[in-house]
Design an enzyme around this catalytic site. Sequence first.
Site, PDB file in Angstrom:
ATOM      1  N   LYS A   1     -73.984  -5.115  41.024  1.00  0.00           N
ATOM      2  CA  LYS A   1     -72.865  -6.021  40.728  1.00  0.00           C
ATOM      3  C   LYS A   1     -73.356  -7.296  40.035  1.00  0.00           C
ATOM      4  O   LYS A   1     -72.707  -7.814  39.119  1.00  0.00           O
ATOM      5  CB  LYS A   1     -72.132  -6.387  42.021  1.00  0.00           C
ATOM      6  CG  LYS A   1     -71.003  -7.422  41.852  1.00  0.00           C
ATOM      7  CD  LYS A   1     -69.973  -6.985  40.825  1.00  0.00           C
ATOM      8  CE  LYS A   1     -68.669  -7.769  40.876  1.00  0.00           C
ATOM      9  NZ  LYS A   1     -68.749  -9.170  41.105  1.00  0.00           N
TER      10      LYS A   1
ATOM     11  N   GLU B   1     -71.302  -9.207  31.921  1.00  0.00           N
ATOM     12  CA  GLU B   1     -69.978  -9.781  31.684  1.00  0.00           C
ATOM     13  C   GLU B   1     -70.080 -11.128  30.962  1.00  0.00           C
ATOM     14  O   GLU B   1     -69.363 -11.385  29.999  1.00  0.00           O
ATOM     15  CB  GLU B   1     -69.284  -9.945  33.036  1.00  0.00           C
ATOM     16  CG  GLU B   1     -67.901 -10.558  33.016  1.00  0.00           C
ATOM     17  CD  GLU B   1     -67.450 -10.869  34.461  1.00  0.00           C
ATOM     18  OE1 GLU B   1     -67.426  -9.939  35.295  1.00  0.00           O
ATOM     19  OE2 GLU B   1     -67.168 -12.041  34.765  1.00  0.00           O
TER      20      GLU B   1
END
Lengths: 339, 339, 339, 339
Positions: free
Chosen positions: B188, B195
């Site tokens: 993550k 991102e």
Amino acid sequence: MQLGMIGLGRMGANMVRRLLKGGHECVVFDMSPKAVAELVTEKAVGAGSLAEFTKALSKPRAVWLMVPAGVVDKTIADLLPHLEAGDILIDGGNSYYVDDIRRATELKPKSIHYVDVGTSGGVWGLERGYCMMVGGEPDTVKRLEPIFATLAPGLGDIARTPGREKLGGTAEQGWLHCGPNGAGHFVKMVHNGIEYGVMAAYAEGMAVLKAANIGKKGHTVDAETTPLRDPEHYQYDLNLPDIAELWRRGSVIASWLLDLQASALIKDPDLSKFGGRVSDSGEGRWTIKAAIDEGVPAHVLSSALYERFSSRGEADFADKLLSAMRYEFGGHIEKKAGS
Amino acid sequence: MQLGMIGLGRMGANMVRRLLKGGHECVVFDMSPKAVAELVTEKAVGAGSLAEFTKALSKPRAVWLMVPAGVVDKTIADLLPHLEAGDILIDGGNSYYVDDIRRATELKPKSIHYVDVGTSGGVWGLERGYCMMVGGEPDTVKRLEPIFATLAPGLGDIARTPGREKLGGTAEQGWLHCGPNGAGHFVKMVHNGIEYGVMAAYAEGMAVLKAANIGKKGHTVDAETTPLRDPEHYQYDLNLPDIAELWRRGSVIASWLLDLQASALIKDPDLSKFGGRVSDSGEGRWTIKAAIDEGVPAHVLSSALYERFSSRGEADFADKLLSAMRYEFGGHIEKKAGS
Amino acid sequence: MQLGMIGLGRMGANMVRRLLKGGHECVVFDMSPKAVAELVTEKAVGAGSLAEFTKALSKPRAVWLMVPAGVVDKTIADLLPHLEAGDILIDGGNSYYVDDIRRATELKPKSIHYVDVGTSGGVWGLERGYCMMVGGEPDTVKRLEPIFATLAPGLGDIARTPGREKLGGTAEQGWLHCGPNGAGHFVKMVHNGIEYGVMAAYAEGMAVLKAANIGKKGHTVDAETTPLRDPEHYQYDLNLPDIAELWRRGSVIASWLLDLQASALIKDPDLSKFGGRVSDSGEGRWTIKAAIDEGVPAHVLSSALYERFSSRGEADFADKLLSAMRYEFGGHIEKKAGS
Amino acid sequence: MQLGMIGLGRMGANMVRRLLKGGHECVVFDMSPKAVAELVTEKAVGAGSLAEFTKALSKPRAVWLMVPAGVVDKTIADLLPHLEAGDILIDGGNSYYVDDIRRATELKPKSIHYVDVGTSGGVWGLERGYCMMVGGEPDTVKRLEPIFATLAPGLGDIARTPGREKLGGTAEQGWLHCGPNGAGHFVKMVHNGIEYGVMAAYAEGMAVLKAANIGKKGHTVDAETTPLRDPEHYQYDLNLPDIAELWRRGSVIASWLLDLQASALIKDPDLSKFGGRVSDSGEGRWTIKAAIDEGVPAHVLSSALYERFSSRGEADFADKLLSAMRYEFGGHIEKKAGS
């Protein structure tokens, strides 16, 4: 409507196919008679020369060039004697937008209308449709609307952006008149610049995942190697094909480029058939030049471009100079690969 | 199955809703009785204290923490007296994976099983499903499979990656057991690192488009300002909302983040309600630390992080020092804003 | 020998002074009669017009332009009617080398010899001498050798590079014929590109030192702020003026730019009189364009340039777009400055 | 005064020599009896074991460790039984400052005083003196002042910074008490971070100069290679040894690192004996970690570090992934080296 297509490579040929399927009439020409012949079997009208090509087109003609950026000017020069006032000349390749501005200016006195079209979609365009960024005079672009409408993906099953229903326009059909000459290729240029950056972001992140087991590897202990302080934090053998797949499903970074990674990694998780020499094809470079002219910071887009340069060994002299300085001030002898 | 949820903020509450809708039983607790009461009206079992919460859960318990990273350790400490051997403790927030490794080690002697879950999907998860990256022991993760299956998006209408049908696994359902403890948050973390990079690539490119009309603006002529050589190349007033929409349709850079840009730009083309102070929430920083430990170049991900720092004025001292040096060697007086 | 100087700003006037002191004869012209008059009191021959200026020079003339890059072409156009075959025209300012190539080509048919000189040394040149990078035809450059020899710093008390005694050449005098037209400004351009990079390296490092006491400051605890994990590692109030001074003495990063920092920091340790809006003057931009054309990675030089852009607020739109995306996917409300 | 030195490698041995020359008494120990014997011939007091070493030192002892960062803790553990309250332990190597903080805390209950000294100067220190950054308690550092004063370069013939005469302090002698424990190595860490950035700035710029003749080379014309638009702008065969020499003389970027480049390039203009695999030794990495913890943008320093990673092939997987994506979306086959 009728369109003439010059250049029947991967992109040009498939565009013709999509147009034919959409009910348009296509006259086609290519240096390779075989490429012409193949499309003739699919109902295109073939031409053996530029003269024949232009004769086969009803006036005012609409001619689409789908040739390498490097030969566009030559192709225009060859074609020009066969064109007449009112004809439209479309460059659908990867031209530098600065060339579009020049060409439009040169063609204007002859009343030939120049249109630049940046096209994204690659080998997938036949099936998905082509995303097109268009530059040119409003009237000329309007005349070509039926062509763009067929080549573009259309609404498809992609969710509508809230509020778009009130705005209308062609953008959500997958083509857009971006502005005057050069605007199409300008927008496509930046599109590719972004593409480089997005690709690099994934590539770097995936590389961090790939090396998450570095704590399992023995490290050389010498003054030239930084020891890993916490090897116990890097004990993960991560499954990259699964992770790429996972992120396609509900994550913030789902994207078409991620779809492609999932596809590539499933075939070859170590990507061992690639050597890692990454080409760049102009738009990434021009994007940086534009950013600099505009005074807009472009750290990410530049880094993405330079990583491609480095991948091809272009950093070699700089690296040697670093080693040379280290040798001069510290007597550091360069470590050999694998040592 | 039954799950206990602690922390009923935006994320936790919606996860409970999705689980309830999927037929699971949820016992819920939050510092705010109001948050608990609200979910009770939606059929969750509410608890007024941690003691009540753990009592309401059948053994062995499965407790999901959805609290800010900064209070996870305190929450675990408070909860621990009420837990027993065999219970499962899940951290579904944004913990640093290094903390997961520590916590799992601390809980092991008590036979409490720790699971770390990195969750992407934000405010959209209730509707789209949550993309989950899971770290922990295989048996423990297996026990939680019904929960993950319901929270995850599932196959939905996203096209299947060619070859995936032969591989199976849960990745294409939108959740994945990535590896031992910490692996979920590690993946993550890198997800968020990527991102940041992807977002920055779009942001820089969009800024280049936005400034494409810079040739129309008058430029100060002085020794402190670089003149624009070719103002005629920068005469485009581009429509950013349309371009973002366009790229969603068949372009190489179509993505969910682009969907969001199209949505944001349609509401407010100049983004005038944003000041441009961009927060960063830990994962981007930790990704760079991991890249450095691993010796993996991360130009793009680092730049994306630093651009956020700069957006908040964190480059100020460095910039002042640059001005000071310029003053020292060239007598350059700094130009004022707007001059 | 005799030299004509046009442009008596800071640089041009001091060059004349250094030449006069070195026994040369100088004819001077400037748009400002006051600037001319001042140098006349120091034994220069003043001219009230370009006609008077060229008349005062013996043939073949040697004319040095020291005017802003933006007015070089105009000045040449004004001067040209007064020049004759065999005259030498020197551009000693900060021209783009591409313009040098063009100008030399334009002047060639008139047998006027063009020489481009990149000059480093700024306000310190009068005292230290000017470091000059020269481009042009060998014979022409040879004719100007006495001028270069006087303007250059000479050997001074800078230690000789081992091996240089066998090589000879003018480099260690502080001037160099780098190659054909444009080569002088090309080398100067890259010099400034490097300068930006070196300055940025110091500025970033100094900023890291400056913030070494961040652990003493309270941190907001919220989801938008990354907490500092180890505040006890950031408890240092470092004395930057002393550290800059220290590094001048035997460290690997001793340099003239560090001398300037030591000087600036001693006057004003917080640099509070600077706002941090850093100008860039062309060469840094052109260096990146050259790097891109050459396919040479230039991460550091680009970053240094972009940091200057950012310092002037040029990243604003990109930053707003980042905030807008964060708001769309996570409902993140932007934090206000100081909150 | 008297100092004990443990570790007689390049650095340690030369420091002993400089101290002996300065009239200090040195007791020396090394794992290699040969290294000890060599210094004994130069008037040092040799010791065959740590017991012998500590016995030879008068109390309270001052012991300087000059051993690789990786063995400092082990050496301290071995030495500890032989030390007593009031003794001073100095780590003069390249320790991570975080370890200094820990060690000082561990040694405090035993009343052993820990001092961290970051040392710059490399193989040149014996002759030039060592630039030293010191962390520790004020009283302890004061006791060691005679040692620092001798090891440091002193004022020498480096020009005094204007204003420094009023400030005093030891900085201009070439050593500085920077702050409490860890401050010395913190400042040295950032020094090296800056060093990487400065080196990279030169290396990139020199590479741009080196490739300035790229217009003379034929370019492959295919879709995978960006054509050079203006080959006539890149026709310069620049003499790098001369240019490095030139810039040493009056240019803004004169520096000691430039001196070293001039020296390296004069010996081997193509640097052909270097392969370009550049090591990094910890400080550059830690500087970035500190920058990130502090929220300080460090584009340049990070890029410099990553370029070193890349030079060793660490970008390979990322590059392969880029090629794989390009293949997926465009059918681009990777170009081979040299094709």
